[in-house]
Design an enzyme around this catalytic site. Structure first.
Site, short mmCIF file in Angstrom:
data_model
loop_
_atom_site.label_atom_id
_atom_site.label_comp_id
_atom_site.label_asym_id
_atom_site.label_seq_id
_atom_site.Cartn_x
_atom_site.Cartn_y
_atom_site.Cartn_z
CG HIS A 23 -6.14 6.28 -0.10
ND1 HIS A 23 -5.85 7.39 0.65
CD2 HIS A 23 -5.35 5.28 0.38
CE1 HIS A 23 -4.93 7.08 1.55
NE2 HIS A 23 -4.60 5.81 1.40
CG HIS B 177 -1.84 1.15 1.32
ND1 HIS B 177 -3.17 1.10 0.94
CD2 HIS B 177 -1.64 2.43 1.76
CE1 HIS B 177 -3.73 2.27 1.14
NE2 HIS B 177 -2.82 3.11 1.65
CD GLU B 178 1.53 3.52 3.59
OE1 GLU B 178 1.71 4.62 3.04
OE2 GLU B 178 0.47 3.22 4.17
CE1 TYR C 108 -8.23 6.00 3.46
CE2 TYR C 108 -10.30 6.99 4.12
CZ TYR C 108 -8.95 7.09 3.91
OH TYR C 108 -8.32 8.27 4.17
CG HIS D 151 0.18 5.99 -0.94
ND1 HIS D 151 -0.93 6.37 -1.66
CD2 HIS D 151 -0.28 5.62 0.29
CE1 HIS D 151 -2.01 6.24 -0.91
NE2 HIS D 151 -1.65 5.79 0.28
#
Length: 329
Positions: free
Chosen positions: A219, A209-210, A267, A213
């Site tokens: 997101h 996930h990071e 999310y 980014h």
């Protein structure tokens, strides 16, 4: 002669002037005082002028380390390592370029300035990680290198721009990153496990996930068309964190890929909820689907990365599409 106020100019000087001139003086004084506060927090020059015109992101969200909040603000939001940092949308650190594009309502997701040249990302892994944690990070990097045209390569000390994957020594705890190439040394924060939690090492999906980014992906639920796919329960969200559910861009253009409930960038249902496990902050409109998985990349996550870097065109397109199709989600 009208006095142009600054921090050393007495506010009461304005009252010695004629009425109209005095009003102008007071306005200038307040503007100068406000600007001084902004400059002390390292905001871009003139950032205060955007406050009401471009509401996509607030002034307190520019600070890369986020607004100053008390522990009471997070009392009922749980301890998810992506919400813990208290940054923009929870885990996104904001640099001046991202700040201004969001304030102007410009979609920053495909801006060439943010892409890594030749789809190559030099990386360095902090010595603070033990061998097990280092292996987990390396497995994730190999996954990206295998399924996408992104190439994570060890930092050789020569590149100007690179990511430093490190436990958070400065700034907030938890998992967080900048989006896309910021320039210079660029932190990707992955908090180490401790006796209370596995934190960012609870699954490889957390690390993915990071790093997504850092590659340049935002997101999923911040897409302009998200209200066609999820319902945001504003009344269930901790008020100070409702801004995290704003859209990246309100322009409803065509998206290359369908909305992805399975995305590792989506999310979970209880992010920033007043009562985790009881009052969802968002729910899918499609029955039977789940959101917020942190196992691995979805098929669409994989395709998005390849598309962002132009690898779904030409001779290589078929190869990378076939790689992404191997993913089960």
């Amino acid at each position: 002669m009208m006095v142009v106020p600054n921090r050393r100019t007495s506010f009461f000087v304005c009252f010695d002037l004629k009425p109209i001139t005095g009003v102008i003086c007071i306005v200038l004084f307040l503007h100068a005082a406000n600007s001084a506060k902004l400059f002390n927090k390292h905001y871009p020059a003139g950032a205060d002028l955007f406050e009401h015109e471009f509401p996509n992101i607030g002034l307190d969200e520019y600070d890369p380390y986020g607004p100053s909040l008390s522990e009471d603000d997070l009392a009922d939001t749980g301890d998810d390592p992506e919400t813990k940092p208290r940054l923009y949308q929870g885990d996104i650190a904001i640099d001046p370029f991202t700040y201004l594009t969001l304030r102007l309502g410009v979609n920053p997701t495909k801006h060439p300035k943010r892409l890594w040249p030749n789809a190559t990302i030099p990386f360095e892994i902090s010595y603070l990680y033990d061998s097990r944690e280092r292996r987990a990070i390396e497995r994730v990097l190999k996954t990206f290198n295998s399924l996408t045209c992104i190439k994570f390569v060890p930092y050789d000390g020569e590149d100007d721009d690179y990511i430093l994957i490190t436990p958070p020594e400065e700034g907030p705890k938890g998992c967080w990153s900048y989006v896309g190439r910021k320039g210079g040394e660029q932190v990707v924060s992955l908090q180490k496990p401790d006796e209370t939690s596995a934190h960012c090492f609870s699954s490889e999906g957390r690390i993915m996930h990071e790093l997504m980014h850092a590659i340049g992906i935002y997101h999923e639920q911040s897409r302009a068309d998200r209200d066609n796919y999820i319902k945001v329960h504003w009344e269930n969200i901790v008020p100070k964190f409702r801004k995290n559910f704003k859209l990246i861009s309100k322009k409803r253009g065509k998206y290359t890929f369908d909305y992805d409930y399975n995305s590792v960038m989506h999310y979970g249902e209880y992010y920033f909820s007043k009562s985790k496990g009881k009052k969802p902050s968002i729910t899918p409109l499609q029955p039977g689907v789940r959101i917020g998985q942190r196992k691995t990349l979805s098929k669409t996550d994989c395709l998005k990365i390849n598309d962002l870097y132009g690898c779904l065109k030409g001779r290589q397109a078929k190869m990378y599409r076939s790689f992404c199709n191997l993913l089960g989600l």
